[in-house]
Design a protein around this motif. Structure first.
Motif, PDB file in Angstrom:
ATOM      1  N   GLN A 101      -0.949  31.454  -7.925  1.00 62.40           N
ATOM      2  CA  GLN A 101      -1.877  32.119  -8.841  1.00 62.40           C
ATOM      3  C   GLN A 101      -1.188  33.274  -9.563  1.00 62.40           C
ATOM      4  N   ALA A 102      -0.324  34.000  -8.809  1.00 63.38           N
ATOM      5  CA  ALA A 102       0.418  35.097  -9.429  1.00 63.38           C
ATOM      6  C   ALA A 102       1.325  34.566 -10.521  1.00 63.38           C
ATOM      7  N   CYS A 103       2.003  33.463 -10.236  1.00 64.44           N
ATOM      8  CA  CYS A 103       2.882  32.856 -11.244  1.00 64.44           C
ATOM      9  C   CYS A 103       2.096  32.456 -12.488  1.00 64.44           C
ATOM     10  N   ALA A 104       0.953  31.814 -12.290  1.00 66.37           N
ATOM     11  CA  ALA A 104       0.140  31.363 -13.420  1.00 66.37           C
ATOM     12  C   ALA A 104      -0.279  32.538 -14.299  1.00 66.37           C
ATOM     13  N   ARG A 105      -0.680  33.632 -13.681  1.00 64.24           N
ATOM     14  CA  ARG A 105      -1.118  34.803 -14.454  1.00 64.24           C
ATOM     15  C   ARG A 105       0.037  35.431 -15.222  1.00 64.24           C
ATOM     16  N   LEU A 106       1.154  35.618 -14.530  1.00 63.12           N
ATOM     17  CA  LEU A 106       2.274  36.286 -15.168  1.00 63.12           C
ATOM     18  C   LEU A 106       2.908  35.423 -16.254  1.00 63.12           C
ATOM     19  N   GLN A 107       2.970  34.110 -16.029  1.00 65.31           N
ATOM     20  CA  GLN A 107       3.527  33.218 -17.049  1.00 65.31           C
ATOM     21  C   GLN A 107       2.645  33.174 -18.300  1.00 65.31           C
ATOM     22  N   ALA A 108       1.366  33.440 -18.101  1.00 63.59           N
ATOM     23  CA  ALA A 108       0.440  33.462 -19.238  1.00 63.59           C
ATOM     24  C   ALA A 108       0.413  34.825 -19.927  1.00 63.59           C
ATOM     25  N   GLY A 109       1.224  35.765 -19.421  1.00 59.78           N
ATOM     26  CA  GLY A 109       1.269  37.088 -20.021  1.00 59.78           C
ATOM     27  C   GLY A 109       0.126  37.982 -19.613  1.00 59.78           C
ATOM     28  N   ARG A 110      -0.566  37.595 -18.531  1.00 59.96           N
ATOM     29  CA  ARG A 110      -1.691  38.391 -18.042  1.00 59.96           C
ATOM     30  C   ARG A 110      -1.237  39.288 -16.896  1.00 59.96           C
ATOM     31  N   PRO A 111      -1.970  40.367 -16.627  1.00 58.65           N
ATOM     32  CA  PRO A 111      -1.618  41.228 -15.485  1.00 58.65           C
ATOM     33  C   PRO A 111      -1.795  40.481 -14.162  1.00 58.65           C
ATOM     34  N   LEU A 112      -1.031  40.890 -13.180  1.00 58.87           N
ATOM     35  CA  LEU A 112      -1.192  40.314 -11.848  1.00 58.87           C
ATOM     36  C   LEU A 112      -2.590  40.609 -11.316  1.00 58.87           C
ATOM     37  N   GLN A 124      10.715  45.503 -16.076  1.00 56.05           N
ATOM     38  CA  GLN A 124      11.032  44.207 -16.670  1.00 56.05           C
ATOM     39  C   GLN A 124      11.895  43.387 -15.727  1.00 56.05           C
ATOM     40  N   GLU A 125      12.762  44.068 -14.996  1.00 55.56           N
ATOM     41  CA  GLU A 125      13.631  43.371 -14.036  1.00 55.56           C
ATOM     42  C   GLU A 125      12.805  42.699 -12.942  1.00 55.56           C
ATOM     43  N   ALA A 126      11.805  43.423 -12.396  1.00 54.71           N
ATOM     44  CA  ALA A 126      10.965  42.857 -11.345  1.00 54.71           C
ATOM     45  C   ALA A 126      10.151  41.682 -11.883  1.00 54.71           C
ATOM     46  N   LEU A 127       9.662  41.828 -13.102  1.00 55.14           N
ATOM     47  CA  LEU A 127       8.863  40.763 -13.703  1.00 55.14           C
ATOM     48  C   LEU A 127       9.726  39.523 -13.958  1.00 55.14           C
ATOM     49  N   THR A 128      10.937  39.736 -14.452  1.00 52.72           N
ATOM     50  CA  THR A 128      11.845  38.624 -14.716  1.00 52.72           C
ATOM     51  C   THR A 128      12.221  37.905 -13.431  1.00 52.72           C
ATOM     52  N   THR A 129      12.488  38.691 -12.380  1.00 51.23           N
ATOM     53  CA  THR A 129      12.837  38.099 -11.082  1.00 51.23           C
ATOM     54  C   THR A 129      11.696  37.254 -10.548  1.00 51.23           C
ATOM     55  N   MET A 130      10.486  37.755 -10.672  1.00 47.59           N
ATOM     56  CA  MET A 130       9.325  37.022 -10.210  1.00 47.59           C
ATOM     57  C   MET A 130       9.151  35.724 -10.998  1.00 47.59           C
ATOM     58  N   LEU A 131       9.274  35.783 -12.305  1.00 47.86           N
ATOM     59  CA  LEU A 131       9.076  34.610 -13.153  1.00 47.86           C
ATOM     60  C   LEU A 131      10.141  33.544 -12.907  1.00 47.86           C
ATOM     61  N   LYS A 132      11.353  33.975 -12.596  1.00 48.77           N
ATOM     62  CA  LYS A 132      12.431  33.030 -12.317  1.00 48.77           C
ATOM     63  C   LYS A 132      12.135  32.225 -11.053  1.00 48.77           C
ATOM     64  N   ALA A 133      11.403  32.826 -10.133  1.00 42.45           N
ATOM     65  CA  ALA A 133      11.078  32.156  -8.876  1.00 42.45           C
ATOM     66  C   ALA A 133       9.862  31.246  -8.991  1.00 42.45           C
ATOM     67  N   CYS A 134       9.201  31.272 -10.158  1.00 43.95           N
ATOM     68  CA  CYS A 134       7.997  30.469 -10.349  1.00 43.95           C
ATOM     69  C   CYS A 134       8.359  29.075 -10.855  1.00 43.95           C
ATOM     70  N   PRO A 135       7.742  28.050 -10.304  1.00 43.90           N
ATOM     71  CA  PRO A 135       7.965  26.695 -10.830  1.00 43.90           C
ATOM     72  C   PRO A 135       7.327  26.550 -12.198  1.00 43.90           C
ATOM     73  N   PRO A 136       7.957  25.813 -13.107  1.00 46.80           N
ATOM     74  CA  PRO A 136       7.404  25.646 -14.457  1.00 46.80           C
ATOM     75  C   PRO A 136       5.988  25.079 -14.452  1.00 46.80           C
TER      76      PRO A 136
END
Length: 245
Positions: free
Chosen positions: A204-215, A229-241
């Protein structure tokens, strides 16, 4: 044994008024707790109670009414847990008067050292919420001698972030950059951010962040967190497409 705050102590003592086998003990306890009863008289009445725990709780509560209570007053309660409960109250009073270093010295000497120091750290963090981060950082130096709280800085920033959220302001990782020692601030933010992701569930966190929404958002609609931005990028990299909506 965990320290009890004053209100539960009062409630517990009042409940025991009806449980005393000896009606005269209930009457003495009631009189001891009466705010109009002089301190010395109240302590004397507490000592007549047959239950040591009840007597100790009674003594702590009576002494807490003393406007100029000092550590020396706690000696009247002996050397057990209730004397340390009294010293905890003294430390709180000193901190409220601005004597935080003296308060930490008392905390370090009692069996409730960790919660005592943590309480002082938390109060300083709450007091700092409207201060610039660099100004707030100076408050951490007050705990330099607190041997039981080597992580005081991390605790401080975590409590400050929580306090700002309660005021409807996001916990902003960028605030750490203005500090002379930013590492504890970053650690506190990362810990809160990680727990929030786990609470939401990673998909759910991945879905929100990939959509540009707040956690997470607060009641006023503001985001609960503003990560780097570094923390956000790291999190997004770990999310499956596939987690993107």
């Amino acid at each position: 044994m965990r320290r009890l705050s004053a209100p539960p102590l009062v409630l517990g003592l009042l409940l025991t008024l009806c449980a005393c086998a000896d009606p005269s003990e209930a009457a003495r306890l009631r009189q001891a707790l009466d705010p109009t009863t002089p301190i010395a008289r109240g302590l004397s009445l507490c000592r007549t109670l047959s239950d040591p725990t009840q007597a100790g709780q009674c003594g702590v509560q009576v002494l807490d009414r003393k406007p100029d209570i000092g550590e020396g007053d706690c000696v009247t309660l002996g050397a057990d847990v209730w004397a340390d409960e009294c010293r905890f109250n003294v430390a709180e009073r000193l901190a409220a008067q601005g004597e935080v270093t003296a308060a930490t010295e008392i905390c370090d000497r009692i069996r409730f050292s960790r919660p005592c120091n943590f309480h002082l750290v938390r109060e300083q963090a709450r007091l700092s919420v409207d201060e610039p981060p660099a100004t707030a950082e100076a408050r951490i130096a007050l705990f330099a001698q607190a041997t039981i709280a080597p992580d005081a800085a991390r605790l401080f920033w975590g409590e400050r972030f929580r306090s700002t959220q309660l005021l409807g302001r996001p916990a902003d990782a960028a605030s750490c950059e203005a500090l002379a020692a930013p590492a504890p601030c970053h650690e506190a933010f990362t810990s809160m951010w990680t727990r929030a992701i786990e609470a939401v569930s990673r998909p759910q966190a991945c879905a929100r962040l990939q959509a540009g929404r707040p956690l997470l958002t607060m009641g006023n609609g503001e985001p609960s967190f503003v990560p780097t931005q570094e923390a956000l990028t790291t999190m997004l990299k770990a999310c499956p497409p596939s987690s993107a909506p």
